[in-house]
Design a protein around this motif. Structure first.
Motif, PDB file in Angstrom:
ATOM      1  N   ARG A   5       5.895   2.843   2.894  1.00 27.36           N
ATOM      2  CA  ARG A   5       4.916   3.908   3.105  1.00 27.36           C
ATOM      3  C   ARG A   5       3.683   3.349   3.790  1.00 27.36           C
ATOM      4  N   ASP A   6       3.502   3.765   5.004  1.00 29.92           N
ATOM      5  CA  ASP A   6       2.259   3.504   5.746  1.00 29.92           C
ATOM      6  C   ASP A   6       1.851   2.023   5.746  1.00 29.92           C
ATOM      7  N   ILE A   7       2.815   1.175   6.076  1.00 28.95           N
ATOM      8  CA  ILE A   7       2.571  -0.279   6.052  1.00 28.95           C
ATOM      9  C   ILE A   7       1.696  -0.719   7.233  1.00 28.95           C
ATOM     10  N   HIS A   8       0.617  -1.448   6.888  1.00 30.31           N
ATOM     11  CA  HIS A   8      -0.277  -2.037   7.902  1.00 30.31           C
ATOM     12  C   HIS A   8      -0.363  -3.529   7.679  1.00 30.31           C
ATOM     13  N   LEU A   9      -0.269  -4.278   8.752  1.00 32.64           N
ATOM     14  CA  LEU A   9      -0.426  -5.730   8.663  1.00 32.64           C
ATOM     15  C   LEU A   9      -0.946  -6.256   9.991  1.00 32.64           C
ATOM     16  N   GLN A  10      -2.008  -7.079   9.919  1.00 30.79           N
ATOM     17  CA  GLN A  10      -2.543  -7.681  11.139  1.00 30.79           C
ATOM     18  C   GLN A  10      -2.047  -9.109  11.260  1.00 30.79           C
ATOM     19  N   TRP A  11      -1.943  -9.557  12.477  1.00 35.56           N
ATOM     20  CA  TRP A  11      -1.674 -10.969  12.718  1.00 35.56           C
ATOM     21  C   TRP A  11      -2.669 -11.448  13.761  1.00 35.56           C
ATOM     22  N   ASP A  12      -3.457 -12.449  13.391  1.00 39.99           N
ATOM     23  CA  ASP A  12      -4.402 -12.988  14.365  1.00 39.99           C
ATOM     24  C   ASP A  12      -5.339 -11.880  14.864  1.00 39.99           C
ATOM     25  N   VAL A  46       7.947  -8.196   4.802  1.00 38.92           N
ATOM     26  CA  VAL A  46       7.190  -7.290   3.932  1.00 38.92           C
ATOM     27  C   VAL A  46       8.148  -6.669   2.903  1.00 38.92           C
ATOM     28  N   VAL A  47       9.318  -6.263   3.360  1.00 38.48           N
ATOM     29  CA  VAL A  47      10.296  -5.684   2.437  1.00 38.48           C
ATOM     30  C   VAL A  47      10.723  -6.726   1.398  1.00 38.48           C
ATOM     31  N   ALA A  48      10.913  -7.961   1.870  1.00 38.30           N
ATOM     32  CA  ALA A  48      11.360  -9.037   0.977  1.00 38.30           C
ATOM     33  C   ALA A  48      10.273  -9.494   0.017  1.00 38.30           C
ATOM     34  N   GLY A  49       9.012  -9.254   0.379  1.00 36.97           N
ATOM     35  CA  GLY A  49       7.903  -9.699  -0.454  1.00 36.97           C
ATOM     36  C   GLY A  49       7.325 -11.037  -0.038  1.00 36.97           C
ATOM     37  N   ILE A  50       7.795 -11.562   1.067  1.00 38.76           N
ATOM     38  CA  ILE A  50       7.277 -12.847   1.582  1.00 38.76           C
ATOM     39  C   ILE A  50       5.908 -12.624   2.221  1.00 38.76           C
ATOM     40  N   GLU A  51       5.718 -11.445   2.800  1.00 46.48           N
ATOM     41  CA  GLU A  51       4.411 -11.034   3.329  1.00 46.48           C
ATOM     42  C   GLU A  51       3.959  -9.808   2.533  1.00 46.48           C
ATOM     43  N   VAL A  52       2.686  -9.763   2.193  1.00 47.29           N
ATOM     44  CA  VAL A  52       2.147  -8.602   1.483  1.00 47.29           C
ATOM     45  C   VAL A  52       1.312  -7.798   2.480  1.00 47.29           C
ATOM     46  N   PRO A  53       1.561  -6.499   2.593  1.00 47.82           N
ATOM     47  CA  PRO A  53       0.825  -5.698   3.576  1.00 47.82           C
ATOM     48  C   PRO A  53      -0.644  -5.522   3.181  1.00 47.82           C
ATOM     49  N   GLU A  54      -1.487  -5.315   4.177  1.00 44.00           N
ATOM     50  CA  GLU A  54      -2.907  -5.079   3.896  1.00 44.00           C
ATOM     51  C   GLU A  54      -3.131  -3.665   3.371  1.00 44.00           C
TER      52      GLU A  54
END
Ligand SMILES: Nc1ncnc2c1ncn2[C@@H]1O[C@H](COP(=O)(O)OP(=O)(O)O)[C@@H](O)[C@H]1O
Ligand SMILES: [Mg+2]
Length: 214
Positions: A5-12, A46-54
């Protein structure tokens, strides 16, 4: 049901995922296509949980798992650069997840042996993984991902190192196993034919958002 749901993630400081929404029902496979660098692997993490969305959340069967650590999600991952254990033989690589879950080693090895036979690798069970070809190693990684009967299966270009005939064989086998086991599956691939053969839904990741392809 696996849901983003409404996943946001920045890189650099650059928005990589900018409002991703996705639902994958049990037994269903969804394909993610998109240019290299568009964030497909990051989305799987993100789905796996290795990255957590902002911002945004990940749900499984009505439970918010956004902050649940990877090992408690019951998901299996198979990434491009499959990481087999070089110090273990093929059978113990496949048995690994079961042993971790507390299955006695002998029983785990027996299940692994049966799994390897189905993958056409029965006679390599006692070999060191590095003595196998790249394609064979990939199949070992697939067997290892499936043996614990995960709730969700996350595949990042899983068949890229295989020749065409083997690819087709595994596509069919995967589709069947995913349906049988009732797993929600996400397949990242750059091969649209493969995506269409395996997935009921196809999405393109572009500009941080998903666009429906079929
Ligand atoms: N942990 C990381 N280390 C380095 N670069 C990353 C990392 N996470 C994301 N990126 C950057 O984010 C972008 C998307 O990467 P990725 O999700 O691997 O895309 P894709 O799988 O679609 O090729 C790339 O530009 C990549 O450099
Ligand atoms: Mg990738």
């Amino acid at each position: 049901m696996l849901e983003l749901r409404d996943i946001h993630l920045q890189w650099d400081h650059r928005p990589l995922l900018a409002g991703v929404n996705l639902r994958v029902a049990a037994g269903q496979t969804v394909a993610l296509l998109g240019a290299s660098g568009s964030g497909k692997s990051t989305l799987l993490k993100v789905v796996a949980g290795i990255e957590v969305p902002e911002r945004g959340s990940v749900w499984f069967d009505g439970q918010d798992i956004t902050r649940l650590p990877p090992h408690r999600r019951g998901f299996a991952l198979m990434f491009q650069d499959f990481a087999l254990f070089p110090h273990l033989d093929v059978r113990d690589n496949v048995a690994f997840g079961l042993v971790e879950q507390g299955v006695p080693r002998a029983a785990a090895r027996e299940q692994a042996q049966a799994m390897l036979a189905r993958f056409g690798l029965g006679e390599h069970a006692r070999s060191r993984v590095w003595t196998l070809s790249g394609g064979e190693q990939q199949r070992v990684a697939l067997a290892r991902a499936l043996i614990t009967q995960p709730r969700a299966l996350l595949l990042d270009e899983p068949f890229s190192a295989l020749d065409a005939a083997l690819r087709e064989h595994l596509r069919a086998e995967f589709r069947e196993r995913i349906t049988d086991a009732g797993m929600a599956a996400i397949l990242v691939t750059h091969d649209e034919a493969e995506a269409r053969a395996m997935a009921q839904q196809g999405w393109a990741l572009q500009g941080g958002q998903l666009r429906a392809l079929w």
